[in-house]
Design an enzyme around this catalytic site. Structure first.
Site, PDB file in Angstrom:
ATOM      1  N   HIS A  91     -13.516   6.881  -6.146  1.00 20.15           N
ATOM      2  CA  HIS A  91     -12.335   6.025  -6.007  1.00 20.15           C
ATOM      3  C   HIS A  91     -11.226   6.419  -6.969  1.00 20.15           C
ATOM      4  O   HIS A  91     -10.172   5.791  -6.996  1.00 20.15           O
ATOM      5  CB  HIS A  91     -12.724   4.557  -6.226  1.00 20.15           C
ATOM      6  N   SER A 141     -18.467  10.855   4.700  1.00 18.82           N
ATOM      7  CA  SER A 141     -17.106  11.211   5.103  1.00 18.82           C
ATOM      8  C   SER A 141     -16.506  12.262   4.175  1.00 18.82           C
ATOM      9  O   SER A 141     -16.820  12.310   2.987  1.00 18.82           O
ATOM     10  CB  SER A 141     -16.218   9.967   5.112  1.00 18.82           C
ATOM     11  N   LYS A 197       0.843  -1.205   0.000  1.00 16.80           N
ATOM     12  CA  LYS A 197       0.000   0.000   0.000  1.00 16.80           C
ATOM     13  C   LYS A 197       0.872   1.247   0.000  1.00 16.80           C
ATOM     14  O   LYS A 197       0.667   2.177  -0.800  1.00 16.80           O
ATOM     15  CB  LYS A 197      -0.914  -0.012   1.225  1.00 16.80           C
ATOM     16  N   ASN A 252     -15.504  -9.088   0.565  1.00 19.84           N
ATOM     17  CA  ASN A 252     -15.351  -7.636   0.561  1.00 19.84           C
ATOM     18  C   ASN A 252     -14.167  -7.208  -0.297  1.00 19.84           C
ATOM     19  O   ASN A 252     -13.776  -6.047  -0.272  1.00 19.84           O
ATOM     20  CB  ASN A 252     -15.177  -7.110   1.991  1.00 19.84           C
ATOM     21  N   ASP A 265     -26.074   2.989   6.312  1.00 18.18           N
ATOM     22  CA  ASP A 265     -25.438   2.435   5.115  1.00 18.18           C
ATOM     23  C   ASP A 265     -25.490   0.913   5.116  1.00 18.18           C
ATOM     24  O   ASP A 265     -25.180   0.274   6.133  1.00 18.18           O
ATOM     25  CB  ASP A 265     -23.966   2.865   5.042  1.00 18.18           C
ATOM     26  N   TRP A 293     -18.618  -6.816   7.303  1.00 20.68           N
ATOM     27  CA  TRP A 293     -17.292  -6.193   7.280  1.00 20.68           C
ATOM     28  C   TRP A 293     -16.549  -6.364   8.597  1.00 20.68           C
ATOM     29  O   TRP A 293     -15.543  -5.716   8.844  1.00 20.68           O
ATOM     30  CB  TRP A 293     -17.408  -4.729   6.877  1.00 20.68           C
TER      31      TRP A 293
END
Length: 770
Positions: A705, A441, A19, A120, A609, A571
């Site tokens: 994204h 957010s 990452k 996920n 959500d 999740w």
């Protein structure tokens, strides 16, 4: 001799190294060569972990800089022309398909990204052209990585996504009409060429994943297996282990009949243990069974006694040389290592097993079935840990169970039907036509992360941290008011993750510090772990303080944001000793209390959500799917039904292909749905038109994204498309695809300015509808 194998290993590294490297490359802080070198270092480290664990069969080509399906798109030159025409460096072309590219005069959006089966993890959807051709890339990645491991002294088993799954999971490109499965004849020669190169490099066996075999497949897809594996299983090519996971394959045995000459078959015996008998009966006289008995999707320690019993049943039928002990799926879906966790409660630590530990588990089970004495100490320790978890007081809360027993049918429904509710909401909220909002957010800046880390470490006081959060909320509100958004949010600066934040305020959860799992690209999540019955800790509100503070600083409606019960469940790493419907209802009751408290605090727009609703859907139609939808919908409705008609309930769905269970989406009875839409080619909009959806909807007008900023004209075109697909002006909300947590402020403001201006254009155009 029974061998052990792993189907795939996490890519990110023990400290999310991949990452950090990819994001540094995207930010121009390291070079292409630096990124490639870091990828090589990680691959070698991960191969060594598995070798040192005693795993006999170690995978290669399970590593990807962004996504394994995206790798295959580039590997077979299935790159849409808008990317290839840009003449980017191959690595930049690859990332452009995954996340878009807006630099140097090149402006391309990313390919569609959807959930990988019911996980996920998100994969990049293959996108095909009319007249599509395929060509193997120079220095093919599977061959290069096999050779890389061989040079390090490790002979691996290369992993490929099979041709039928690659095509079935794809779609025609925009304005194209090709049926992907009809491209099989063009694709197979490229697979043969790749297998020939792998054979020449020394690969004796190749893992070829055909996970679509767990679906209810159309006949044309089933028919594709025969010509595919007649060619791929031919003499002179490597042995093929056909790999399936996340479900059973018994219903597709007719498709597998043509593959009986292949070397072996892998099945997921964690998700569907009942398929073992039929599969054993179906195998040919020399075929190998790879028995997936170590869970590749969850973090619970494997019960060795149960796994050994399953493996011995297979050995009794096939013999030791024809059975491999394996993970149920790739370990991509699990964290790197339990050894990194220093703060887990002492009692629960022995209950867990992450990827590195699961590699050890498959090796121990493989030894135990033939020589239990050699690993008796490990077997005894495992039995002790399994018993300790089963008898722990942490798992059971009688008060939660009592409350569940008192739930009544009336608690699942709002006080009035939607027409009455929306009239009350219009009178109360006084929103304009085409109201604008965001999903919740706003950018989580470096300063926010630093201050949160300081608070977590005790370097600043709770009062200092609260003042910092209030300052962030003030700034976010000011930005939204300057942008002239209609329904504001507080921006969630205090939240680390949309599930973890809530889990930390509930009993029944435990949390990790380094157990990161890749969700898509460089995006990692750290799922909390459900270990027992769930309730709000001390029945204290979880979000009211920040939302109430924000509402007091704006005259516009303030929206409270909660994560729904199914998403909190999916999740997290859920319990495997209690049905998921029980856990979902417990979460719903906790959230019901929170919704009521928000309303009492003056928050009259509340978003709950549920992006994971689609993810939890059983992969096959039938009774199991309908049963899931029943309890999932009930859980959502239970969480939001304790409020007045004038309080508006929103729900958000991202990357949800819900065409095949739209009735359940409608049954949620949310006042407003917001959905990911910008990369779905309007296919979701057509569902709403076809079903004449009666309530309000906010299809996302741009992709959050990607760092690219959509123009005002582009957003207008999207809104026009929505109206042309049957959505009415009076029911349409304007919002981004998803939350803006991962974006930077300059691009966020620029995109929202264009979004608001586009909404105002249509507000003026349809003023007579107001």
């Amino acid at each position: 001799m029974v061998k052990s194998s792993v189907l795939g290993f996490p890519r990110m590294g023990v400290n999310r190294d991949l990452k950090k490297a990819t994001e540094a490359y995207w930010g121009g802080k390291i070079s292409r060569d630096d990124l490639i070198a870091e990828g090589k270092r990680l691959r070698l480290a991960h191969w060594k972990i598995q070798k040192d664990a005693g795993v006999d069969v170690i995978p290669s080509n399970d590593f990807a800089f962004y996504d394994q399906v995206l790798d295959h798109i580039q590997l077979f030159n299935a790159v849409p022309t808008r990317y290839s025409d840009a003449k980017l460096d191959p690595l930049d072309e690859y990332f452009a398909m995954g996340r878009g590219h807006q630099k140097g005069g090149i402006d391309v959006s990313s390919l569609e990204m959807v959930k990988w089966f019911d996980s996920n993890y998100h994969y990049v959807k293959p996108t095909f052209q009319d007249g599509q051709t395929f060509k193997l890339s120079a220095n093919p990645k599977p061959v290069a990585q096999f050779n890389e491991a061989k040079e390090a002294g490790i002979i691996t088993r290369p992993v490929l996504l099979g041709p039928v799954s690659f095509l079935h999971l794809g779609k025609p490109d925009r304005d194209q009409s090709v049926d992907p499965i009809t491209l099989l004849d063009q694709l197979l020669p490229v697979y043969v060429e790749l297998l020939q190169q792998l054979k020449a490099a020394g690969a004796e066996t190749v893992q070829i994943d055909e996970p679509v075999l767990v679906f209810d497949l159309p006949q044309k897809t089933k028919d594709a297996f025969k010509p595919a594996y007649e060619k791929l299983g031919a003499a002179g090519l490597p042995n093929l282990l056909l790999t399936t996971y996340f479900g059973d394959i018994v219903h597709n045995f007719d498709a597998l009949a043509a593959t009986s000459h292949l070397w072996g078959l892998h099945v997921d015996l964690v998700r569907n243990p009942e398929q073992l008998g039929p599969v054993l009966d179906k195998l040919g006289p020399s075929q190998v069974l790879s028995a997936g008995v170590v869970d590749g999707r969850n973090i619970w320690k494997t019960d060795f006694s149960k796994a050994i019993k399953v493996v011995k049943e297979a050995i009794a039928k096939l013999g030791e040389d024809r059975v491999i002990v394996a993970t149920s799926s790739s370990l991509l879906h699990t964290p790197h290592t339990l050894a990194s966790e220093k703060k887990l409660p002492e009692e629960v630590y022995p209950w867990f097993s992450f990827a590195s530990e699961k590699a050890v588990e498959v090796a121990i089970i493989a030894k135990a079935v033939t020589d239990a004495a050699a690993v008796q100490a490990q077997l005894d320790a495992n039995a002790k840990d399994i018993h300790a978890r089963a008898t722990s007081a942490l798992t059971n809360d009688p008060n939660v169970k009592k409350r569940q027993s008192e739930v009544t049918p009336e608690m699942y429904n709002r006080k009035s039907p939607f027409p009455q509710r929306i009239a009350a909401q219009r009178s109360h909220l006084k929103l304009p036509l085409f109201p604008t909002t965001t999903i919740g957010s706003f950018p989580q800046t470096k300063e926010i992360r630093v201050q949160r880390n300081k608070f977590t470490k005790g370097e600043i006081t709770a009062e200092e941290y609260e003042k910092f959060i209030e300052k962030e909320i003030d700034e976010v509100i000011q930005v939204q008011q300057e942008l002239d958004l209609d329904v504001l949010v507080h921006g969630e600066p205090e939240r680390n993750d949309m599930v973890q934040y809530f889990g930390e305020r509930m009993d029944g959860y435990v949390f990790t510090t380094h157990a990161w799992v890749q969700s898509y690209g460089s995006r990692c999540v750290r799922p909390p772990i459900i270990v027992g019955d769930i309730s709000r800790r001390n029945n204290e509100p979880m979000t009211v303080k920040e939302s109430k503070y924000a509402a007091a600083h704006s005259k516009k409606p303030m929206k409270g944001m909660l994560t729904g019960p199914i998403t909190c469940l999916r999740w997290s790493f859920p319990r495997d000793d209690v049905h998921q419907s029980v856990q979902a209802q417990q979460l719903a009751l906790a959230l019901r209390d929170e919704v009521v408290d928000l309303e009492a605090a003056g928050i009259y727009v509340i978003q709950v959500d549920e992006p994971a609703l689609r993810e939890g859907l059983p992969l096959r139609s039938g009774k199991e799917r309908e049963a899931y939808l029943d309890w999932a919908v009930e859980s959502f409705k239970l969480s939001v039904s304790g409020i007045a008609d004038s309080t508006q309930i929103h729900s958000h769905f991202c990357y949800s292909e819900f065409q095949d269970f739209f009735h359940a989406i409608a049954a949620l009875d949310a006042d407003v749905l917001s959905i990911e839409n910008s990369k779905s080619d309007a296919k979701l909009l057509r569902v709403f038109e076809r079903e004449e959806y009666p309530r309000h909807i906010g299809p996302g007008v741009y992709d959050i994204h990607s760092p690219r900023v959509p123009s005002e004209e582009e957003i207008k075109e999207r809104i026009e498309e929505m109206l042309n697909n049957g959505l009415r002006p009076e029911q349409l909300w304007i919002n981004p695809d998803c939350g803006l947590k991962t974006r930077q402020w300059p691009e966020t403001k620029a995109a929202l300015i264009n979004m608001v201006n586009a909404a105002k254009y249509f507000r003026a155009k349809y003023a007579d509808k107001a």
